[in-house]
Enzyme design. Structure first.
Site, PDB file in Angstrom:
ATOM      1  CG  ASP A  21      40.813  30.566  45.512  1.00 14.78           C
ATOM      2  OD1 ASP A  21      40.407  31.545  45.103  1.00 14.78           O
ATOM      3  OD2 ASP A  21      41.529  29.579  45.004  1.00 14.78           O
ATOM      4  CD  GLU A  56      46.006  36.157  40.558  1.00 14.34           C
ATOM      5  OE1 GLU A  56      45.108  35.499  40.186  1.00 14.34           O
ATOM      6  OE2 GLU A  56      46.098  37.119  39.769  1.00 14.34           O
ATOM      7  CB  SER A  58      39.180  32.504  40.542  1.00 10.05           C
ATOM      8  OG  SER A  58      39.093  33.847  40.356  1.00 10.05           O
TER       9      SER A  58
END
Length: 609
Positions: free
Chosen positions: A296, A292, A522
């Site tokens: 970002d 994951e 996030s």
């Protein structure tokens, strides 16, 4: 109990007549296994009270308030180190107590850290128990059976010593077990665990070509973000500008996912990867099972392009052993790069982090640690670094596990109870970012709304009072828009967050070998971090310094007059048996000041010295 009384109670616990850390039950995620071996060695560490911490906000305002004649005059790491170094009295008092006849610790066994703020001594369990009037036990991790030592029953320091010590570890400050690096693809984490924001759904995209006919209300691409935030950017400052994301343990990026994403949305980034900055041996192992971190990296590299390099602070998951280093303490090491013993790591001007550390509660086993962490963050931003963090995906409850305070205990599942904030978002020296979405049927020319797929985190801190730079904006909300909740539901005098917001759903990303719609705060944090990195690029090209601590400027009248934010007035962040807080004109605890207009924000910062 009002926050001030809670703080007084906490101080009494830590530095009262007995100087005792309060007893607690066995921490969540751990099982008491047995009494510790009296002859086992542990590295006992005394975190000393630092000097001038009460002046930190004033120091920051002097260099970050747009009205200050010293705006932008960031401190050097050496200046920070000397200003906050514990006093000679603190070092001498604790050292003298340790070497006194009744303690019996040889002076040559005591080491003072290079920063002068931690005294370390390798002692046996029996010696530690005698020093601290404590009983040490071995605790096993409920998830993998690994062990750690501690004294959940509390410890005691003499009153004349306690006032010079923030906390001692390993003692009652357990941090998270080995399995504490939860991601949205894993099970919900229990209280006090470190985890990545993970409230958004994941929806597989069967045919990427279908996105060509969809709007940004149903699929958010890089082009959508550019249109939403007026983000027309080409780097011009060269290699001097720096930006980084932080990732932990097995939470890694997959190069194949990056290339899949870049092939479709940023071809000039194909085969490019971030520059690794390993912390405690961290490595982006391509065999990692989560992947994951790709979200970002895809967002930052996609928005900023190949002329702006991205750094990756990859932090190893600490081993559960007799070494007390915990996940949260590893984060602190990132925050003090160049200031303490981690000065061998490169520093970046913007750091984005999409994880939570702990619930924001007044708790003698958590508060001393998180207050120290927040202080370290403040010291770091004094040097010209911007720290950006996600505000959480649980609304007014704690994290995606939706924990609320009921009868003085954290209970998961959104029960009726008091609101629970989260760290590090609630630290006033962080720029906290909430999540927004394009309203159904709306275009990118319209202001977004707060997310409805998951409730964006926001509220008021119990550990940190409201800083002066946000007092006017927050009081306006409290005077005109806050629901009529009982005084016990949230702390009206606490630091309020988020500060700003950015899109958090439904972003198109590549993960696990395919495309999905995903998001969360996030995603919002690295998006806003990209905007600030672009602002820094413009300032550096103009011969100015990076923006550093941005919160006082963001809340200032000068920035409000320039209209640097798109004011989000639709939505709420439900939780704890309530609708949470409603969005409203101006600042609110759902979307903060709003989403950025890059061009206006850049020009506002360029107008400053």
């Amino acid at each position: 109990m009002p926050l001030t009384q809670l703080l007084v109670a906490l101080v009494a616990v830590l530095a009262g007549v007995a100087g005792a850390a309060a007893a607690q039950s066995v921490p969540a995620g751990w099982t008491l296994h047995r009494r510790a071996d009296p002859g086992a060695l542990i590295p006992l560490k005394f975190s000393l009270a630092q000097s001038n911490v009460d002046k930190l906000e004033a120091f920051l305002l002097d260099i970050a308030d747009p009205r200050s004649p010293n705006y932008g005059q960031h401190w050097s790491p050496a200046q920070v180190k000397e200003t906050f170094r514990p006093s000679v009295e603190s070092v001498a008092t604790v050292h003298a107590w340790l070497t006194a006849h009744d303690a019996g610790i040889r002076a040559d066994k005591i080491r003072l850290s290079a920063n002068g703020d931690i005294l370390t001594l390798n002692v046996t369990i029996a010696e530690a128990e005698r020093l601290l009037q404590a009983e040490y036990y071995v605790y096993s991790d409920d998830e993998d059976g690994s062990v750690r030592v501690g004294c959940h029953g509390g410890y005691t320091l003499p009153a004349h010593v306690a006032k010079h010590v923030d906390f001692v570890w390993p003692t009652v400050h357990f941090g998270g077990p080995r399995g504490s690096f939860s991601r949205r693809s894993e099970s919900i984490s229990p209280p006090s665990r470190f985890g990545r924001e993970a409230g958004a759904s994941k929806i597989p995209i069967e045919n990427l070509a279908d996105l060509a006919t969809s709007g940004c209300d149903t699929s958010v691409t890089l082009d959508c973000l550019r249109e939403l935030y007026n983000f027309d950017f080409t780097p011009v400052s060269g290699d001097v500008n720096t930006v980084a994301v932080v990732e932990f343990g097995a939470n890694v990026f997959r190069p194949s996912d990056l290339n899949l994403f870049f092939n479709s949305f940023r071809p000039d980034q194909v085969n490019n990867t971030p520059t690794l900055i390993s912390v405690e041996g961290g490595t982006p192992n391509v065999n990692g099972s989560v992947g994951e971190s790709s979200l970002d990296i895809e967002l930052v590299m996609g928005l900023l392009g190949p002329k702006q390099k991205l750094s990756l602070y990859q932090v190893a998951q600490p081993l559960a052993s007799l070494d007390p280093t915990t996940a949260a303490q590893s984060v602190t090491k990132i925050f003090v790069l160049g200031i303490t013993d981690c000065g061998d790591k490169p520093r970046t001007s913007v750091i984005s982090i999409s994880y939570h550390f702990n619930p924001d509660l007044i708790d003698p086993t958590i508060s001393p640690v998180v207050q120290r962490q927040c202080t370290e963050i403040g010291k770091l931003v004094l040097t010209g670094i911007t720290i950006i963090a996600s505000s959480g995906d649980g609304g007014v409850a704690y994290s995606q596990s939706h924990e609320c305070l009921v009868s003085n205990s954290l209970v998961a599942g959104n029960p009726n109870g008091s609101f629970v904030g989260q760290l590090p978002a609630s630290c006033p020296f962080i720029t906290a970012v909430g999540a927004t979405s394009v309203a159904p049927g709306a275009s990118t020319h319209q202001v977004e709304e707060s997310t409805t797929d998951f409730p964006s985190g926001g509220g008021f801190s119990n550990n940190f009072p409201r800083p002066s730079w946000q007092a006017t904006a927050v009081q306006r909300y409290l005077d005109h828009f806050v629901p009529n909740y009982a005084a016990s539901v949230f702390n009206r005098s606490g630091r309020a967050y988020p500060d700003v917001s950015a899109n958090g759903w439904p972003l198109v990303i590549a993960e696990g070998g395919g495309f999905v719609q995903s998001g969360g705060t996030s995603a919002s944090a690295p998006i806003f971090a990209s905007v600030i990195a672009a602002v820094n690029d413009a300032r550096l090209a103009a011969g100015k310094r990076t923006v550093g601590f941005i919160n006082p400027a963001l809340y200032s009248e000068a920035f409000a007059a320039r209209g640097v934010f798109n004011d989000v007035i639709v939505g709420s962040n439900p939780g704890c048996g309530t609708q949470g807080f409603p969005a409203a004109p101006g600042w609110d605890p759902v979307s903060g000041l709003g989403t950025p207009n890059f061009a206006k924000l850049r020009d506002a910062f360029l107008a400053l010295p």
